[in-house]
Design an enzyme around this catalytic site. Structure first.
Site, PDB file in Angstrom:
ATOM      1  N   PHE A  27       0.453  93.372 -32.789  1.00 56.09           N
ATOM      2  CA  PHE A  27       0.655  93.474 -31.353  1.00 56.09           C
ATOM      3  C   PHE A  27       1.906  93.136 -30.412  1.00 56.09           C
ATOM      4  O   PHE A  27       2.130  92.279 -29.774  1.00 56.09           O
ATOM      5  CB  PHE A  27      -0.519  92.998 -30.636  1.00 56.09           C
ATOM      6  CG  PHE A  27      -1.563  93.353 -30.766  1.00 56.09           C
ATOM      7  CD1 PHE A  27      -2.554  94.030 -31.166  1.00 56.09           C
ATOM      8  CD2 PHE A  27      -2.434  92.253 -31.954  1.00 56.09           C
ATOM      9  CE1 PHE A  27      -3.871  94.916 -31.344  1.00 56.09           C
ATOM     10  CE2 PHE A  27      -3.872  92.661 -32.668  1.00 56.09           C
ATOM     11  CZ  PHE A  27      -4.523  93.401 -31.973  1.00 56.09           C
ATOM     12  N   GLY A  55      -1.408  82.255 -32.262  1.00 55.39           N
ATOM     13  CA  GLY A  55      -1.361  83.918 -32.240  1.00 55.39           C
ATOM     14  C   GLY A  55      -0.998  84.197 -33.461  1.00 55.39           C
ATOM     15  O   GLY A  55       0.433  84.867 -33.118  1.00 55.39           O
ATOM     16  N   ASP A  80      -3.680  79.584 -36.034  1.00 61.00           N
ATOM     17  CA  ASP A  80      -4.548  81.150 -35.554  1.00 61.00           C
ATOM     18  C   ASP A  80      -5.927  80.420 -36.375  1.00 61.00           C
ATOM     19  O   ASP A  80      -5.619  80.228 -37.773  1.00 61.00           O
ATOM     20  CB  ASP A  80      -3.826  82.248 -36.388  1.00 61.00           C
ATOM     21  CG  ASP A  80      -4.908  83.465 -35.490  1.00 61.00           C
ATOM     22  OD1 ASP A  80      -6.009  83.073 -35.213  1.00 61.00           O
ATOM     23  OD2 ASP A  80      -4.248  83.936 -35.217  1.00 61.00           O
ATOM     24  N   GLY A  84      -9.774  85.989 -35.101  1.00 64.04           N
ATOM     25  CA  GLY A  84      -9.427  87.370 -34.453  1.00 64.04           C
ATOM     26  C   GLY A  84     -10.198  86.944 -32.681  1.00 64.04           C
ATOM     27  O   GLY A  84     -10.817  85.835 -32.822  1.00 64.04           O
ATOM     28  N   SER A 133      -6.491  76.215 -31.830  1.00 62.91           N
ATOM     29  CA  SER A 133      -5.154  75.899 -31.489  1.00 62.91           C
ATOM     30  C   SER A 133      -5.395  74.982 -30.791  1.00 62.91           C
ATOM     31  O   SER A 133      -4.476  73.706 -31.110  1.00 62.91           O
ATOM     32  CB  SER A 133      -4.010  77.204 -30.621  1.00 62.91           C
ATOM     33  OG  SER A 133      -5.417  77.195 -29.607  1.00 62.91           O
ATOM     34  N   HIS A 153      -7.215  85.395 -24.988  1.00 58.01           N
ATOM     35  CA  HIS A 153      -6.170  86.274 -23.911  1.00 58.01           C
ATOM     36  C   HIS A 153      -7.794  85.548 -22.848  1.00 58.01           C
ATOM     37  O   HIS A 153      -7.513  86.430 -21.785  1.00 58.01           O
ATOM     38  CB  HIS A 153      -5.740  87.616 -24.068  1.00 58.01           C
ATOM     39  CG  HIS A 153      -4.562  87.575 -24.643  1.00 58.01           C
ATOM     40  ND1 HIS A 153      -4.184  86.372 -25.143  1.00 58.01           N
ATOM     41  CD2 HIS A 153      -3.965  88.599 -24.415  1.00 58.01           C
ATOM     42  CE1 HIS A 153      -2.840  86.766 -25.647  1.00 58.01           C
ATOM     43  NE2 HIS A 153      -2.998  88.117 -24.937  1.00 58.01           N
ATOM     44  N   HIS A 178       2.764  85.892 -23.787  1.00 58.60           N
ATOM     45  CA  HIS A 178       2.713  87.465 -24.109  1.00 58.60           C
ATOM     46  C   HIS A 178       1.539  87.568 -23.203  1.00 58.60           C
ATOM     47  O   HIS A 178       0.727  87.442 -22.604  1.00 58.60           O
ATOM     48  CB  HIS A 178       2.811  87.785 -26.118  1.00 58.60           C
ATOM     49  CG  HIS A 178       3.427  89.587 -25.978  1.00 58.60           C
ATOM     50  ND1 HIS A 178       2.260  89.756 -26.621  1.00 58.60           N
ATOM     51  CD2 HIS A 178       4.523  89.654 -25.704  1.00 58.60           C
ATOM     52  CE1 HIS A 178       3.015  91.012 -27.044  1.00 58.60           C
ATOM     53  NE2 HIS A 178       4.010  91.247 -26.337  1.00 58.60           N
ATOM     54  N   ASP A 179       1.362  89.671 -23.038  1.00 58.16           N
ATOM     55  CA  ASP A 179       0.721  89.804 -22.385  1.00 58.16           C
ATOM     56  C   ASP A 179       0.201  89.633 -20.798  1.00 58.16           C
ATOM     57  O   ASP A 179      -0.125  89.485 -20.698  1.00 58.16           O
ATOM     58  CB  ASP A 179      -0.298  89.418 -22.600  1.00 58.16           C
ATOM     59  CG  ASP A 179      -0.301  90.071 -24.419  1.00 58.16           C
ATOM     60  OD1 ASP A 179       0.008  91.243 -24.720  1.00 58.16           O
ATOM     61  OD2 ASP A 179      -0.370  89.527 -25.377  1.00 58.16           O
TER      62      ASP A 179
HETATM   63  N1  SAH Z   1       1.740  87.080 -32.329  1.00 53.63           N
HETATM   64  C1  SAH Z   1       0.397  89.051 -33.001  1.00 53.63           C
HETATM   65  C2  SAH Z   1      -0.963  88.748 -31.941  1.00 53.63           C
HETATM   66  C3  SAH Z   1      -1.917  87.884 -31.938  1.00 53.63           C
HETATM   67  S1  SAH Z   1      -3.094  88.243 -31.572  1.00 53.63           S
HETATM   68  C4  SAH Z   1       0.856  89.900 -33.378  1.00 53.63           C
HETATM   69  O1  SAH Z   1       2.876  89.827 -32.882  1.00 53.63           O
HETATM   70  O2  SAH Z   1       0.832  90.844 -33.366  1.00 53.63           O
HETATM   71  C5  SAH Z   1      -4.197  87.222 -31.071  1.00 53.63           C
HETATM   72  C6  SAH Z   1      -4.169  85.881 -32.145  1.00 53.63           C
HETATM   73  O3  SAH Z   1      -5.118  85.061 -32.033  1.00 53.63           O
HETATM   74  C7  SAH Z   1      -5.564  86.786 -33.416  1.00 53.63           C
HETATM   75  O4  SAH Z   1      -5.116  86.138 -34.632  1.00 53.63           O
HETATM   76  C8  SAH Z   1      -6.485  85.420 -32.952  1.00 53.63           C
HETATM   77  O5  SAH Z   1      -7.229  84.775 -34.251  1.00 53.63           O
HETATM   78  C9  SAH Z   1      -5.693  84.178 -32.159  1.00 53.63           C
HETATM   79  N2  SAH Z   1      -6.701  83.390 -31.408  1.00 53.63           N
HETATM   80  C10 SAH Z   1      -7.172  83.291 -30.723  1.00 53.63           C
HETATM   81  N3  SAH Z   1      -7.979  82.495 -30.222  1.00 53.63           N
HETATM   82  C11 SAH Z   1      -7.724  81.064 -30.903  1.00 53.63           C
HETATM   83  C12 SAH Z   1      -8.163  79.855 -30.849  1.00 53.63           C
HETATM   84  N4  SAH Z   1      -8.816  79.396 -30.157  1.00 53.63           N
HETATM   85  N5  SAH Z   1      -6.963  79.173 -32.159  1.00 53.63           N
HETATM   86  C13 SAH Z   1      -6.817  79.934 -32.822  1.00 53.63           C
HETATM   87  N6  SAH Z   1      -5.947  81.098 -32.376  1.00 53.63           N
HETATM   88  C14 SAH Z   1      -6.768  81.617 -32.125  1.00 53.63           C
HETATM   89 MG    MG Z   2       0.069  89.561 -27.825  1.00 57.60          MG
END
Ligand code: SAH
Ligand code: MG
Length: 220
Positions: A27, A55, A80, A84, A133, A153, A178-179
């Site tokens: 993404f 992430g 991560d 997901g 995280s 998010h 991001h986002d």
């Molecule tokens: N940076 C990536 C997109 C990240 S999508 C890109 O460039 O494509 C968001 C990610 O955050 C997912 O893989 C999800 O597993 C992770 N995520 C969500 N909650 C999390 C948490 N509490 N601890 C670690 N990772 C987390």
């Molecule tokens: Mg993003």
């Protein structure tokens, strides 16, 4: 604001990795990924301070950050749990059924992340952390030069990432989020609220690229 001209090594490496970037699930549109890389390039804190990404997913943004970290002799720590976010789960908008581990029945992007980092030649510059995280932050004692927040998010998750990681950014260090969408019709509120919190707490904006916002922490 950051000068948008790409340094030679970055332009070259992005063009060499073009196919990999195109083929990697994720993404991160190319203009935002390039902005992300350029912002790390302009971070002048000493290279013993790592960059941290929250992430990882399949490694798309880590290619952009990793190329610059490698050039700087810096480590990128990419965190991560690889199961997901909410929006990646079955029934949600960003679900990819091919990422379900048939044994656990859960999403698993870890092997894709490792594959991407290997194909990009970034194994020595990227530290892969498969953990929640906030949990990892609780045992990570040091300062960091650069933080990229692109994890869950939801409101709680985004606040947890902010509260547990932003205090670790060294003075004059960078925070990228991001986002970030000012208009609620375009995306979720949590990244935008976290972005506003940063601006109210000692960070100044240095780059806007699509939904990417990059800020610099005030020097002490
Ligand atoms: N940076 C990536 C997109 C990240 S999508 C890109 O460039 O494509 C968001 C990610 O955050 C997912 O893989 C999800 O597993 C992770 N995520 C969500 N909650 C999390 C948490 N509490 N601890 C670690 N990772 C987390
Ligand atoms: Mg993003």
């Amino acid at each position: 604001m950051i000068d948008s001209e790409l340094p030679h090594y970055l332009a070259l490496s992005l063009s060499r990795n073009k196919e990999l970037i195109r083929a990697t699930k994720g993404f991160m549109p190319p203009d935002e990924g390039t902005g992300l890389a350029l912002s790390l390039h302009h971070c002048e804190l000493p290279s013993f301070l790592p960059a941290v990404e929250i992430g990882s997913y399949a490694g798309l943004s880590a290619i952009y950050l990793g190329i610059v970290a490698k050039e700087q002799g810096r480590l990128l720590i990419s965190v991560d749990h690889h199961h997901g976010s909410e929006e990646n789960q079955p029934g949600w908008e960003h679900h990819d059924a091919s990422l379900i581990d048939p044994v656990s029945g859960r999403m698993d992007t870890l092997y894709l992340f490792r594959r991407t980092i290997e194909l990009a030649g970034l194994v020595d510059s990227v530290v892969t952390v498969a953990a929640d995280s906030k949990r990892f932050a609780s045992v990570y004692p040091g300062k960091i030069a650069f933080l990229f927040i692109d994890g869950g998010h939801g409101m709680d998750q985004a606040q947890d990432d902010f509260n547990s990681w932003v205090p670790k950014i060294a003075p004059s260090g960078f925070l990228a989020i991001h986002d970030v969408f000012a208009d609620p019709a375009l995306g979720g509120r949590a990244p935008f609220l976290v972005y506003q919190k940063a601006l109210a707490n000692g960070f100044k904006e240095i780059m806007v690229q699509g939904s990417l916002r990059v800020m610099r922490k005030d020097p002490e």
